[in-house]
Design a protein around this motif. Structure first.
Motif, PDB file in Angstrom:
ATOM      1  N   SER A   1      -6.394   0.773   3.652  1.00 60.65           N
ATOM      2  CA  SER A   1      -5.733   1.940   2.842  1.00 60.65           C
ATOM      3  C   SER A   1      -6.506   2.308   1.456  1.00 60.65           C
ATOM      4  O   SER A   1      -6.396   3.411   0.968  1.00 60.65           O
ATOM      5  CB  SER A   1      -4.243   1.016   2.298  1.00 60.65           C
ATOM      6  OG  SER A   1      -3.807   0.518   3.297  1.00 60.65           O
TER       7      SER A   1
ATOM      8  N   GLN B   1      -1.335   2.059  -4.635  1.00 59.91           N
ATOM      9  CA  GLN B   1      -0.926   0.901  -3.606  1.00 59.91           C
ATOM     10  C   GLN B   1      -0.571  -0.471  -3.963  1.00 59.91           C
ATOM     11  O   GLN B   1      -0.880  -1.213  -3.834  1.00 59.91           O
ATOM     12  CB  GLN B   1      -2.783   0.649  -3.261  1.00 59.91           C
ATOM     13  CG  GLN B   1      -3.462   1.696  -2.427  1.00 59.91           C
ATOM     14  CD  GLN B   1      -2.872   1.731  -1.311  1.00 59.91           C
ATOM     15  OE1 GLN B   1      -2.333   0.862  -0.660  1.00 59.91           O
ATOM     16  NE2 GLN B   1      -2.915   2.930  -0.574  1.00 59.91           N
TER      17      GLN B   1
ATOM     18  N   THR C   1       0.353   5.386   3.311  1.00 57.84           N
ATOM     19  CA  THR C   1      -1.030   5.847   2.494  1.00 57.84           C
ATOM     20  C   THR C   1      -1.546   7.084   2.808  1.00 57.84           C
ATOM     21  O   THR C   1      -1.676   8.002   2.061  1.00 57.84           O
ATOM     22  CB  THR C   1      -2.155   5.048   2.606  1.00 57.84           C
ATOM     23  OG1 THR C   1      -1.763   3.740   2.263  1.00 57.84           O
ATOM     24  CG2 THR C   1      -3.318   5.196   1.589  1.00 57.84           C
TER      25      THR C   1
END
Lengths: 154, 388
Positions: B173, B200, B338
């Protein structure tokens, strides 16, 4: 001029020399008086019972097999992740590239998730646990007495 | 030629400094671990060696050197020695690619990079070396020819490979956000406060859990779980070889803290960088950046210790369930989400605030998904339990 990977070699050599020197110095400094008792395998103070290369839980092998599968998936994902948000590719396809890449990867990951779900439902991820054997012994003291004691001191 | 040798000498010194820092931090982590343990348990802790016991690591080192070291007669001698060496070696190698700071101007137009090696596969290097780390434990545990060691080693191997998958997925990600495997590029993409933790949050939680598991720290320290396995994989080890295993664990803690700071907390980025550059010059600003990275890494080392005295140890089947049926599906969800974080704001020409909004919106979606899953699967489990 060393390339960047040359410095990796420098790092590796330094690390190896460091560990070797420390072990060697320790060997020079420490006493060494082995005897039979010291050199036996430790088994909680008992005489060691046979070799240690015994059978162990089969689940460890299954986990290792599954790991190989998913690690390969990771290997495929790494190059994908680096080109996913690529500006030039995105601009030249009018933003379509990103959506194409994510849908494609969704299909790929989806197939692998199916594999994981299969292993999961089939019970390959459940750890084998020892079966708890219920005692056959019938106590003359009724359970309600124990509960009363637990209640009193809780 | 002159310039090359200057850079080479500087690099060689830098390698030495990095080793000294990692070793020093690891040595003093053992001291602070005991101090914190004492604090959490309301006792005094080490206070004999030097003022406040600050010479305790030195005393430990002397003890490690002076103790007798025996190799059990049944073991495979060379593998027995190789095990801890491999552990130590892999622990030391990981710090090579971490960008500890920006460039420093050495004068005469020579720029010096405060990073061991800036290779374009930086994060893959970390990932690969961390995976190699399991060999140290596996080789050592197997070579001991002791049942406890063998069980501990197999547990360690199984646990590490399971948590590596979720860790790799959370790294992916990050790579999607940056588009590069170089740790330097990842840090540079986060300058001026655009830290990856904002984009994230789920990935960071996954990563920190996997870091705990990879370092074999509580609550994942089943490979050396005393109540079941005596000492786990290092039951038969003594003296400096045991020291290598213990030391490798503390080095791994520091390095994983530094990696977390690099990947999620902007590396050497810190607020008011511009002000410092304007008033003190770039070199000072970059040196403060170096300190900022070390500070962030040390904070994570503290979190490692904090968790150790907060959470009890898992049972082994719980550990495996968490890894395979918890973290891996969540990590896959995070990869897909993501993609949305990157694509949705780009599609509608929104600012980076929209990305953060999408990222935070991922958490309730995840929780609702887990809740729905739990009400379906959990209901089934209860029924089967009742049927029995």
């Amino acid at each position: 001029m060393l390339s960047e990977f040359g410095y990796i070699l420098l790092f590796i050599i330094t690390a190896i020399v460091f560990t070797a020197v420390i072990l060697f110095v320790a060997k020079l400094l420490r006493p060494n008086r082995p005897n039979v008792e010291k050199l036996t395998t430790y088994e909680s103070g008992e005489e060691p019972d046979g070799n240690a290369n015994v059978r162990f839980n089969i689940r460890f092998y299954v986990i290792a097999l599954l790991f190989v599968l998913f690690d390969l998936e990771l290997v495929f994902l790494f190059p994908w992740a680096t080109v996913f948000g690529n500006e030039t590719l995105n601009n030249s396809t009018d933003g379509l590239w990103g959506w194409f890449a994510i849908v494609e990867m969704f299909i790929f990951v989806g197939i692998l998730i199916l594999g994981l779900a299969y292993a999961w439902i089939k019970g390959h991820l459940d750890w084998v646990r020892p079966e708890v054997q219920e005692p056959q012994f019938k106590s003359p003291v009724p359970i309600s007495k124990y509960e009363a004691i637990n209640k009193k001191y809780s | 030629m002159e310039l090359t040798s200057t850079v080479f000498t500087a690099k060689a010194i830098y390698v030495g400094v990095i080793f000294a820092i990692t070793l020093g931090v690891a040595a003093y982590s053992t001291y602070f671990e005991r101090i914190f343990a004492a604090f959490f348990q309301d006792r005094v802790g080490p206070d004999r060696a030097g003022p406040f016991g600050i010479l305790q690591p030195l005393a430990d080192a002397v003890k490690m050197f002076m103790k007798e070291d025996f190799i059990p007669a049944n073991s495979s001698k060379w593998l027995f020695i190789l095990g801890p060496c491999l552990s130590m070696f892999t622990a030391l190698m990981t710090s090579a690619v971490i960008p500890f700071g920006d460039t420093i101007d050495l004068g005469n137009g020579v720029k010096f990079d405060l990073q061991g090696i800036d290779v374009n596969i930086g994060i893959l290097w970390v990932f690969g070396i961390v995976s190699l780390g399991v060999y140290g434990i596996l080789v050592g545990g197997w070579a001991s020819n002791n049942k406890y060691s063998l069980l501990g080693a197999i547990r360690a191997a199984s646990q590490n490979i399971s948590y590596e998958l979720a860790m790799g997925l959370s790294i992916i990600s990050i790579l999607m956000m940056t588009g590069s495997l170089s740790t330097k590029a990842i840090v540079e993409a986060q300058q001026n406060g655009h830290w990856n933790i904002l984009y994230q949050p789920v990935g960071f939680i996954l990563f920190i859990i996997c870091a705990f598991a990879e370092c074999n720290r509580t609550p994942f320290d089943l490979p050396e779980c005393e109540t079941e396995l005596i000492g786990g994989y290092h039951t038969e080890y003594s003296s400096m070889k045991l020291g290598f295993y213990l030391f490798a664990e503390y080095i791994n803690m520091f390095v994983s803290g530094a990696v977390m700071a690099t990947l999620y907390f902007g590396g050497y980025d810190y607020p008011f960088y511009e002000t410092v550059v304007n008033s003190f010059g770039e070199n000072v600003a970059n040196l403060i950046g170096f300190g900022a990275l070390i500070g962030k890494a040390l904070f994570f080392v503290f979190v490692f210790m904090w968790v150790r005295w907060t959470l009890p140890r898992f049972r082994y089947d719980q550990l495996m369930n968490l890894g395979w049926t918890g973290l891996i599906p969540i990590a896959m969800f995070n990869v897909v989400w993501t993609g949305l974080i990157i694509l949705l704001p780009a599609e509608f020409n929104l600012s980076s605030w929209a990305s953060i909004g999408v990222a935070i919106a991922g958490i309730p979606v995840l929780i609702v998904g887990l809740f729905i899953y739990h009400s379906i699967a959990g209901g089934k489990k209860k029924k089967t339990a009742l049927a029995r």
